[in-house]
Design an enzyme around this catalytic site. Structure first.
Site, short mmCIF file in Angstrom:
data_model
loop_
_atom_site.label_atom_id
_atom_site.label_comp_id
_atom_site.label_asym_id
_atom_site.label_seq_id
_atom_site.Cartn_x
_atom_site.Cartn_y
_atom_site.Cartn_z
N ASP A 9 -3.09 5.76 -11.97
CA ASP A 9 -2.12 5.95 -10.90
C ASP A 9 -2.90 5.93 -9.58
OD1 ASP A 9 0.38 6.75 -9.67
OD2 ASP A 9 -0.50 8.74 -9.46
N ASP A 11 -1.56 7.34 -5.97
CA ASP A 11 -1.34 8.48 -5.08
C ASP A 11 -1.60 9.79 -5.82
OD1 ASP A 11 -0.40 6.77 -2.94
OD2 ASP A 11 1.40 6.50 -4.15
#
Length: 192
Positions: A9, A11
């Site tokens: 991922d 953020d």
């Protein structure tokens, strides 16, 4: 041939998990600290409606994601890992942010084999398509959904994901620890 397929991922994993906080504080005239962000749903932490937060995000998303601070240890670790593993970024960011996301990774010298901007928090199908061996995530809910579908998850510690861990989820505190875990996995694979 590369040994592992690692999904990451963006953020809150390779970037500061609270990248949006200063801008949100100014916008909503708040003084919330990162210690007070104890849930993933930002609007609840800010004590504003979902609609109000969505309006803020839509007005500011390109600027916020363009200037997000990147974790230099994450960059260095990924630069090492890509030599032995496939690196796929799998993000829930909106499709409208795809070009910006690729530009951001390139500008920060983050190597990758693929970038998947999903526009949804549900990442299981993409993880399956990528034959993911390990997923690095900051959302507890995403980590649980991935683990319930048989994926091993490294959950990057934040104030908003400190819940009891489920099977296949390991909490990690920094990118040095992530590198050490993946190095051990690679060594175990070579031994087999």
């Amino acid at each position: 041939m590369k040994s592992l397929n690692i999904c990451i991922d963006i953020d809150g994993t390779i970037t500061d998990p609270y990248f949006w906080l200063n801008s949100a504080n100014k916008y909503f005239n708040k003084n919330i600290t990162s210690d007070e962000i104890t849930q993933y749903e930002v609007h609840k932490a800010l004590k504003v409606s979902r609609e109000e937060y969505t309006n803020f995000y839509n007005e500011n998303k390109f600027d916020l994601h363009h200037r997000e601070r990147i974790n230099k240890d994450a960059v260095g670790t990924i630069q090492k890992l890509i030599k032995s593993s496939n690196i796929y970024f799998v993000t829930a960011r909106e499709k409208s942010l795809e070009i910006l996301t690729r530009e951001y990774l390139n500008r920060n010298n983050v190597p990758y084999d693929g970038v998947y901007v999903l526009g949804t928090y549900h990442k299981v199908d993409t993880a399956k398509d990528l034959n993911c061996d390990l997923f690095i995530e900051d959302s507890f809910e995403n980590a649980v959904e991935l683990s319930e579908n048989g994926f091993k998850v490294l959950l990057v510690d934040t104030n908003y994901n400190r819940f009891p861990l489920k099977e296949n989820i390991k909490r990690v505190f920094n990118w040095t620890q992530i590198h050490n875990i993946i190095t051990r996995i690679l060594l175990q694979e070579k031994a087999v």
